[in-house]
Design a protein around this motif. Structure first.
Motif, PDB file in Angstrom:
ATOM      1  N   GLU A   1       6.803  -3.766  -5.055  1.00 25.44           N
ATOM      2  CA  GLU A   1       6.842  -5.187  -5.390  1.00 25.44           C
ATOM      3  C   GLU A   1       6.444  -6.039  -4.191  1.00 25.44           C
ATOM      4  O   GLU A   1       6.928  -7.159  -4.029  1.00 25.44           O
ATOM      5  CB  GLU A   1       8.250  -5.579  -5.870  1.00 25.44           C
ATOM      6  N   GLY A   2       5.625  -5.454  -3.307  1.00 28.37           N
ATOM      7  CA  GLY A   2       5.127  -6.209  -2.162  1.00 28.37           C
ATOM      8  C   GLY A   2       5.698  -5.777  -0.825  1.00 28.37           C
ATOM      9  O   GLY A   2       5.192  -6.178   0.212  1.00 28.37           O
ATOM     10  N   ASP A   3       6.749  -4.966  -0.850  1.00 24.64           N
ATOM     11  CA  ASP A   3       7.368  -4.486   0.389  1.00 24.64           C
ATOM     12  C   ASP A   3       7.235  -2.967   0.442  1.00 24.64           C
ATOM     13  O   ASP A   3       7.955  -2.249  -0.262  1.00 24.64           O
ATOM     14  CB  ASP A   3       8.845  -4.888   0.417  1.00 24.64           C
ATOM     15  N   PRO A   4       6.310  -2.444   1.257  1.00 25.82           N
ATOM     16  CA  PRO A   4       6.089  -0.994   1.298  1.00 25.82           C
ATOM     17  C   PRO A   4       7.345  -0.187   1.626  1.00 25.82           C
ATOM     18  O   PRO A   4       7.605   0.853   1.019  1.00 25.82           O
ATOM     19  CB  PRO A   4       5.030  -0.830   2.392  1.00 25.82           C
ATOM     20  N   LYS A   5       8.117  -0.681   2.595  1.00 26.50           N
ATOM     21  CA  LYS A   5       9.302   0.085   2.990  1.00 26.50           C
ATOM     22  C   LYS A   5      10.299   0.193   1.843  1.00 26.50           C
ATOM     23  O   LYS A   5      10.906   1.239   1.624  1.00 26.50           O
ATOM     24  CB  LYS A   5       9.967  -0.559   4.212  1.00 26.50           C
ATOM     25  N   GLU A   6      10.448  -0.904   1.129  1.00 27.01           N
ATOM     26  CA  GLU A   6      11.383  -0.895   0.012  1.00 27.01           C
ATOM     27  C   GLU A   6      10.915   0.084  -1.080  1.00 27.01           C
ATOM     28  O   GLU A   6      11.708   0.842  -1.639  1.00 27.01           O
ATOM     29  CB  GLU A   6      11.500  -2.321  -0.546  1.00 27.01           C
ATOM     30  N   ALA A   7       9.628   0.053  -1.358  1.00 26.77           N
ATOM     31  CA  ALA A   7       9.091   0.964  -2.376  1.00 26.77           C
ATOM     32  C   ALA A   7       9.272   2.413  -1.946  1.00 26.77           C
ATOM     33  O   ALA A   7       9.648   3.276  -2.758  1.00 26.77           O
ATOM     34  CB  ALA A   7       7.613   0.659  -2.616  1.00 26.77           C
ATOM     35  N   LEU A   8       9.046   2.688  -0.670  1.00 23.31           N
ATOM     36  CA  LEU A   8       9.209   4.061  -0.181  1.00 23.31           C
ATOM     37  C   LEU A   8      10.671   4.490  -0.218  1.00 23.31           C
ATOM     38  O   LEU A   8      10.982   5.625  -0.585  1.00 23.31           O
ATOM     39  CB  LEU A   8       8.653   4.180   1.239  1.00 23.31           C
TER      40      LEU A   8
END
Ligand code: GLU
Length: 210
Positions: A147-154
């Motif tokens: 949703e726009g935040d790579p770290k959060e998605a990972l």
């Protein structure tokens, strides 16, 4: 095809971001990893216009080099991979990097995702998949959770994935950054003279931004 990975047999991951052209550095890195054994190779680059280019093929790194002839290899950030197939035959489509159908994410993986089938079902990913690999499910899953935040998605993806993995991920909309995360499979990063990065990763699920 499902092949059990031999203990200690691992393919190769290379990532680079810095001031130099990434592609020659990545190819050199793949050559250095050839001793590990592999069946295919590939590279993903973000070019200066922000385009994410993925090139991959079955065979040797030298075959990949021929395949790259005449292609757009610009960019000072990229990831590259030599694959030792565990899920899916050695062919062009199953070679890494894998990319999301959004075109935003490219991912390379060493290891085995044990629950890839369950994840594809749970997140309704099957129609997006064009390879036979467990790895492509991870790319599709990260894309789904993004949703726009790579770290959060990972973080969210890693919480769902069972198995061994070292992932390097490019997000086209976050140019200049490589994201990496690992569990069981080792991954090492180092600083070079021209300022790039790298960090020795010794803990599971630790991410780094290069
Ligand atoms: N399991 C993945 C595949 O079959 C990764 C294999 C590897 O570590 O190269 O594509």
């Amino acid at each position: 095809m499902t092949r059990t990975k031999k203990q200690n047999n691992m393919c190769g991951i290379v990532g680079y971001v810095g001031r130099r052209d990434a592609c020659p550095i990545l190819i050199k890195g793949l050559h250095r990893l050839e001793y590990r054994g592999y069946d295919s190779a590939g590279v993903a680059l973000v070019n200066p216009d922000g385009r994410l280019n993925v090139f991959k093929c079955k065979g040797k790194v030298s075959d990949l080099e021929h395949f790259l002839d005449g292609k757009d290899l610009g960019g000072n950030i990229g990831i590259a991979h030599t694959r030792w197939a565990t899920h899916g035959v050695p062919n062009d489509a199953n070679a890494h990097p894998h990319y999301s159908d959004s075109g935003n994410i490219a991912l390379i993986h060493n290891g085995i995702i044990e629950n890839y089938h369950d994840l594809a079902t749970k997140y309704d990913l099957t129609d997006e998949l064009i390879s036979e690999t467990d790895t492509e499910v991870a790319a599709a899953l990260i894309n789904k959770l993004y949703e726009g935040d790579p770290k959060e998605a990972l973080r969210k993806a890693v919480a769902e994935i069972e198995g061994s993995f070292a992932f390097c991920v490019l997000f086209k909309d976050h140019p200049g950054e490589i994201y990496a995360v690992r569990n069981v499979s080792p991954m090492v990063a180092t600083y070079c003279n021209d300022g790039l990065s790298l960090i020795h990763i010794s803990e599971p699920t630790r991410h780094l931004r290069i």
